[in-house]
Design an enzyme around this catalytic site. Structure first.
Site, PDB file in Angstrom:
ATOM      1  N   MET A 230       0.624  -1.530  -0.053  1.00 24.13           N
ATOM      2  CA  MET A 230      -0.118   0.366   0.262  1.00 24.13           C
ATOM      3  C   MET A 230       0.667   1.216  -0.279  1.00 24.13           C
ATOM      4  SD  MET A 230      -2.858  -1.022   2.796  1.00 24.13           S
ATOM      5  CE  MET A 230      -3.828   0.147   2.199  1.00 24.13           C
ATOM      6  N   GLU A 231       1.414   1.570  -1.067  1.00 21.00           N
ATOM      7  CA  GLU A 231       2.017   2.842  -1.239  1.00 21.00           C
ATOM      8  C   GLU A 231       1.534   4.061  -0.552  1.00 21.00           C
ATOM      9  OE1 GLU A 231       5.271   4.987  -3.297  1.00 21.00           O
ATOM     10  OE2 GLU A 231       4.426   3.317  -3.079  1.00 21.00           O
TER      11      GLU A 231
ATOM     12  N   GLN B  20       7.979  -5.435  -4.742  1.00 26.82           N
ATOM     13  CA  GLN B  20       7.447  -5.186  -6.210  1.00 26.82           C
ATOM     14  C   GLN B  20       7.893  -4.688  -6.756  1.00 26.82           C
ATOM     15  OE1 GLN B  20       3.811  -2.742  -6.202  1.00 26.82           O
ATOM     16  NE2 GLN B  20       2.555  -5.367  -6.347  1.00 26.82           N
TER      17      GLN B  20
ATOM     18  N   CYS C  28      -1.388  -1.233 -10.016  1.00 25.31           N
ATOM     19  CA  CYS C  28      -1.959   0.469  -8.876  1.00 25.31           C
ATOM     20  C   CYS C  28      -2.736   1.275 -10.251  1.00 25.31           C
ATOM     21  CB  CYS C  28      -0.640   0.474  -9.328  1.00 25.31           C
ATOM     22  SG  CYS C  28      -0.369   2.787  -8.229  1.00 25.31           S
TER      23      CYS C  28
ATOM     24  N   ASN D  59      -7.954 -10.648  -3.537  1.00 24.65           N
ATOM     25  CA  ASN D  59      -7.969  -9.972  -2.403  1.00 24.65           C
ATOM     26  C   ASN D  59      -8.706  -8.588  -2.597  1.00 24.65           C
ATOM     27  OD1 ASN D  59      -6.496  -6.699  -3.213  1.00 24.65           O
ATOM     28  ND2 ASN D  59      -6.393  -7.347  -1.121  1.00 24.65           N
ATOM     29  N   GLY D  60      -9.239  -7.657  -1.790  1.00 23.68           N
ATOM     30  CA  GLY D  60     -10.061  -6.244  -1.707  1.00 23.68           C
ATOM     31  C   GLY D  60     -11.375  -5.971  -1.134  1.00 23.68           C
ATOM     32  N   GLU D  61     -11.188  -5.220  -0.210  1.00 22.14           N
ATOM     33  CA  GLU D  61     -12.306  -5.127   0.850  1.00 22.14           C
ATOM     34  C   GLU D  61     -12.825  -5.896   1.562  1.00 22.14           C
ATOM     35  OE1 GLU D  61     -14.944  -1.707   1.175  1.00 22.14           O
ATOM     36  OE2 GLU D  61     -13.112  -1.687  -0.301  1.00 22.14           O
TER      37      GLU D  61
ATOM     38  N   GLY E  81      -5.459  -6.107   3.305  1.00 18.65           N
ATOM     39  CA  GLY E  81      -4.535  -4.393   2.994  1.00 18.65           C
ATOM     40  C   GLY E  81      -4.982  -3.653   3.744  1.00 18.65           C
ATOM     41  N   ARG E  82      -6.006  -2.688   4.051  1.00 22.43           N
ATOM     42  CA  ARG E  82      -6.381  -1.520   4.758  1.00 22.43           C
ATOM     43  C   ARG E  82      -7.662  -2.578   6.084  1.00 22.43           C
ATOM     44  NH1 ARG E  82     -10.329   1.513   1.391  1.00 22.43           N
ATOM     45  NH2 ARG E  82     -11.099  -0.614   0.159  1.00 22.43           N
TER      46      ARG E  82
END
Length: 317
Positions: free
Chosen positions: A7-8, A67, A97, A198-200, A222-223
């Site tokens: 996560m940039e 990465q 991205c 991945n995601g949510e 991630g988040r």
């Protein structure tokens, strides 16, 4: 297997260190290292992924795969070869991205409309690094639509990619809910390599739904992990209840000590409040602390008021 997402601007080596100390994470992927038209010196890789100096692992022993992001086939291969000299267990390639500035320079998700180029990149990187170094990729369901999802996945797999993380949204979807986990199922069926959903994924319930709808056993968090540092432990079935605030607070001290040791003073307070902002989702204590400290910028004052200490703990604690 549970992976910690890149996560940039948020999930850097400092937060990777602290979150992997909590447990439940099997592997991390670093923020992207941008490759344009030159061979990068080793110090660029180790600045973004300092774990490369310690066997490619966090302090808790969790592997970190650097990465790479770019579109120049030969240059990506040359940089992958140099990166491999630093002995990471694997190298990941960014085809997901959604940032406009990245896409404008032909990096990240914009390449999802060019599966032939993605195949060339993955194949070149695979040839450039030792067999012992795995090559994986992270993609979205597409750029503006999902018409080429399977073409991209097959391009990665056919070129030698051993794993594909699929963020279950297109670039056009950005990070807006929902994530379309059910659309990953077709990817999993189309390629003979490991596919990771991945995601949510914010909760254990979300993890169960992502697995059920995608058919994927493996997940990337991630988040959700930033907001709830004990999430991976619960998803893995290693802990029945959330990490209490009283256990999280010492880890936040370690985080802030590392921030104060390595980040410019004007940005230190922002880093702590950035994490507090995410923690508000799972912790009422974080909500109260964020409300109290939102306008405080001095790092020393933040440490005194949040942790009750005059000096931060050692970064190595």
């Amino acid at each position: 297997m549970i992976l910690l997402a890149p996560m940039e601007g948020l999930l850097d080596h400092i937060l990777r260190d602290v979150l992997t100390r909590v447990g439940g994470v099997d592997r991390c992927v670093s923020e992207f290292i941008r490759v344009t038209d030159q061979l990068l010196p080793a110090r660029v890789f180790t600045r973004i992924v300092p774990e490369l100096k310690t066997g490619g692992r966090t302090a808790a022993g969790v592997p970190v795969h650097p990465q790479l992001l770019g579109s120049d086939v030969a240059c990506l291969a040359d940089n992958a070869a140099r990166l491999a000299e630093l002995k990471p267990e694997g190298i990941d390639l960014n085809f997901g991205c959604p940032a406009k500035c990245v896409n404008r320079h032909r990096g990240g998700a914009v390449l999802l409309d060019e599966p032939e180029l993605i195949h060339a990149i993955v194949a070149a990187v695979r040839r450039a690094v030792p067999v012992s170094v795995t090559v994986s990729a992270k993609m979205r369901l597409g750029y503006m639509d999902t018409s080429r999802t399977l073409d991209v996945a097959r391009a990665i797999a056919d070129a030698g990619g051993s794993e594909i993380v699929v963020h279950a949204r297109t670039k056009a979807d950005g990070y807006k809910p929902p994530a379309y986990w059910e659309r990953i199922a077709a990817v999993r069926e189309a390629v003979p390599v490991t596919v990771i959903a991945n995601g949510e994924i914010w909760t254990v319930e979300h993890a169960g739904l992502a697995r059920e709808r995608s058919g994927c056993e493996h997940l990337m968090l991630g988040r959700g992990m930033v907001a709830d540092p004990g999430l991976a432990l619960r998803v893995a079935g290693l802990r029945p209840t959330p990490l209490p605030w009283v256990e999280l607070l010492p880890l936040m001290q370690v985080f802030f000590a590392q921030v104060r040791a390595t980040v410019a003073p004007r940005h230190q307070g922002g880093r702590l409040k950035q994490w507090l902002h995410y923690l508000r989702r799972a912790y009422p204590e974080a909500e109260a602390a964020y409300a109290e400290l939102r306008t405080v910028n001095d790092a020393g004052e933040l440490a005194r008021r949040l942790f009750g200490i005059e000096r931060p703990v050692s970064p190595a604690s």
